[in-house]
Design a protein around this motif. Sequence first.
Motif, PDB file in Angstrom:
ATOM      1  N   LYS A  28       0.798  -1.125   0.107  1.00  0.00           N
ATOM      2  CA  LYS A  28       0.049  -0.110  -0.003  1.00  0.00           C
ATOM      3  C   LYS A  28       0.741   1.460   0.022  1.00  0.00           C
ATOM      4  CE  LYS A  28      -3.703   2.123   2.637  1.00  0.00           C
ATOM      5  NZ  LYS A  28      -4.779   2.259   1.884  1.00  0.00           N
ATOM      6  N   ARG A  29       1.880   1.317   0.657  1.00  0.00           N
ATOM      7  CA  ARG A  29       2.938   2.407   0.956  1.00  0.00           C
ATOM      8  C   ARG A  29       3.537   2.788  -0.391  1.00  0.00           C
ATOM      9  NH1 ARG A  29       3.517   0.439   6.180  1.00  0.00           N
ATOM     10  NH2 ARG A  29       5.626  -0.663   5.443  1.00  0.00           N
ATOM     11  N   THR A  30       4.006   1.658  -1.154  1.00  0.00           N
ATOM     12  CA  THR A  30       4.677   1.631  -2.141  1.00  0.00           C
ATOM     13  C   THR A  30       3.782   2.247  -3.460  1.00  0.00           C
ATOM     14  OG1 THR A  30       5.886  -0.339  -1.590  1.00  0.00           O
ATOM     15  CG2 THR A  30       5.987   0.437  -4.009  1.00  0.00           C
ATOM     16  N   GLU A  32       1.009   4.094  -3.140  1.00  0.00           N
ATOM     17  CA  GLU A  32       0.842   5.319  -2.717  1.00  0.00           C
ATOM     18  C   GLU A  32       1.875   6.302  -2.925  1.00  0.00           C
ATOM     19  OE1 GLU A  32      -0.853   5.397   1.013  1.00  0.00           O
ATOM     20  OE2 GLU A  32      -2.955   4.654   0.421  1.00  0.00           O
ATOM     21  N   THR A  33       3.122   5.998  -2.760  1.00  0.00           N
ATOM     22  CA  THR A  33       4.250   6.686  -2.945  1.00  0.00           C
ATOM     23  C   THR A  33       4.582   6.722  -4.399  1.00  0.00           C
ATOM     24  OG1 THR A  33       5.213   6.015  -0.694  1.00  0.00           O
ATOM     25  CG2 THR A  33       6.719   7.056  -2.225  1.00  0.00           C
ATOM     26  N   SER A  34       4.427   5.793  -5.070  1.00  0.00           N
ATOM     27  CA  SER A  34       4.996   5.788  -6.262  1.00  0.00           C
ATOM     28  C   SER A  34       3.907   6.521  -7.451  1.00  0.00           C
ATOM     29  CB  SER A  34       5.151   4.321  -6.992  1.00  0.00           C
ATOM     30  OG  SER A  34       6.285   3.571  -6.189  1.00  0.00           O
ATOM     31  N   GLU A  36       1.190   8.945  -6.402  1.00  0.00           N
ATOM     32  CA  GLU A  36       0.570   9.730  -5.429  1.00  0.00           C
ATOM     33  C   GLU A  36      -0.507  10.524  -6.218  1.00  0.00           C
ATOM     34  OE1 GLU A  36       1.893  13.185  -2.125  1.00  0.00           O
ATOM     35  OE2 GLU A  36       3.405  12.360  -3.384  1.00  0.00           O
ATOM     36  N   ARG A  37      -0.040  11.020  -7.567  1.00  0.00           N
ATOM     37  CA  ARG A  37      -0.997  11.715  -8.178  1.00  0.00           C
ATOM     38  C   ARG A  37      -1.054  11.191  -9.636  1.00  0.00           C
ATOM     39  NH1 ARG A  37      -5.377  14.356  -6.511  1.00  0.00           N
ATOM     40  NH2 ARG A  37      -6.263  15.689  -7.712  1.00  0.00           N
ATOM     41  N   ARG A  93      -5.274   8.706  -7.043  1.00  0.00           N
ATOM     42  CA  ARG A  93      -4.232   8.348  -6.479  1.00  0.00           C
ATOM     43  C   ARG A  93      -4.357   6.683  -6.375  1.00  0.00           C
ATOM     44  NH1 ARG A  93      -5.039   7.194  -0.832  1.00  0.00           N
ATOM     45  NH2 ARG A  93      -6.789   8.446  -0.076  1.00  0.00           N
ATOM     46  N   SER A  95      -4.054   3.356  -4.489  1.00  0.00           N
ATOM     47  CA  SER A  95      -3.842   2.673  -3.277  1.00  0.00           C
ATOM     48  C   SER A  95      -4.469   1.246  -3.436  1.00  0.00           C
ATOM     49  CB  SER A  95      -4.705   3.559  -2.128  1.00  0.00           C
ATOM     50  OG  SER A  95      -4.490   2.934  -1.120  1.00  0.00           O
TER      51      SER A  95
END
Length: 476
Positions: A28-30, A32-34, A36-37, A93, A95
């Motif tokens: 999930k973090r990967t 949302e970081t990669s 993001e928008r 985004r 997710s």
Amino acid sequence: MPTAMTEPDAIASNLPEFTVSEISQAVKRTLETSFERVRVRGEVSKPNYHGSGHLYFSLKDEGAAIDAVCWRGVVGRLKLKLEHGMEVVVNGRVSSYPGSSKYQIVIDSVELAGEGALLKMLEERRKRLAAEGLFDADRKKPLPFLPDVIGVITSPTGAVIRDILHRLADRFPRRVILWPVAVQGDNAAAQVAAAIRGFNALPVDGRVPRPDLLIVARGGGSLEDLMAFNEEEVVRAAAASAIPLIAAVGHETDTTLIDFAADRRAPTPTAAAEMAVPVRAELLEEILDHGQRLVRSLTRLAEEMTQRLDGWIERLLNAPRAYFSGRWDRLARLTAALPTPRQQLTQATLKLDHAIANLGQGLTALLTRKHHLFERTAGPLRPENIAARLERGRMQLESLAALLDSYSYERVLARGFALVRDAADHPVASAAAIAPGAGLTIQFADGEVAATATGRADKAKPRPPKRRDTKQGSLL
């Protein structure tokens, strides 16, 4: 003694160990970081407006699909309602949802993928609503010639309402009721549909008068600006309106779906006002023209009637001469054909003689028939026959009187019997009908005796022998 480890076992013992939740959160973090928008273009598949207010659907192209979610707060701000097959561009985004190990795009905004996609969507919507019969010509209602009250649905601050009021004042002033609505934006479609339904819901004799005509109006704008009037909610409200409705949305070249559902389409709001009422000056001029034509027609009619009356008067003056001339000729012919008094008297004398002869013959025949009838019926009426019949009748009557006298209860009392009556003077037929102490009246052949019942006797007394009445005569 330690054993030797194989190479795969050695590698496995050196790998870190994770829980399922840790892996899901890391993914999930990967994501949302990669991502993001992101801005993604695709085709809407199976949109689901959930009861919670959230929107779920899939965004796909020829090779892949991705789940999409739009939270309730964002759904209310969307400028359009998503439909299956609509091509859109979404912003959001990427997710994941750990509960099902799926990744998804969380949407912040949606827009159509170009004007071509929007027109395609509108055309498909138009065909679908047309198939339901919402645009049929037989549903169109005629506009009133001169409405007393006009309801206008538009923005209260724009130039549209001023143009409509100004044009109505120039042509034929009417009472106007404005229902203010937003004509662009997220809530515009809902407000316009509610206004149409609200005007229709007004009672006929209510405090706020019910309009005789509705005008839904808006100035020009882009295709996106006019989208509120393409929404299905607005189109259905216009088609269901019981009050005739004019759609005046945009400029002459603009076309929206409400134009197809309305009873009339106006190219501009000003043109809608011109459709709503006639020109008062033109009506007055037309009335005056009709009045002059009526006067001229009445004048010609009066002249024709006067000429016809003159002809009738002349014919009436000449009519007696022709009428009585023919009548005198006919009277002369009839007089010549009448018999003279002497001829009439001779004919009457012959008829009288013939009638006297017929009367004498008829009287003779009648007297003969009556004499024969008297001879057949007079025999029983001779005096000697009548006396014999009277004597036989007297003897039969005396026999019946003697028989009737023998049946009377006085004769029974004379043979020693008595008649017992209660206090109400009703005959008593049995001892059970007499209560102790009851007052009684006992009637004998030679009189009555009052008595009081003391109770029933314990033993019946012997009755004396019955005396035969030697004096009883024959009943015949």
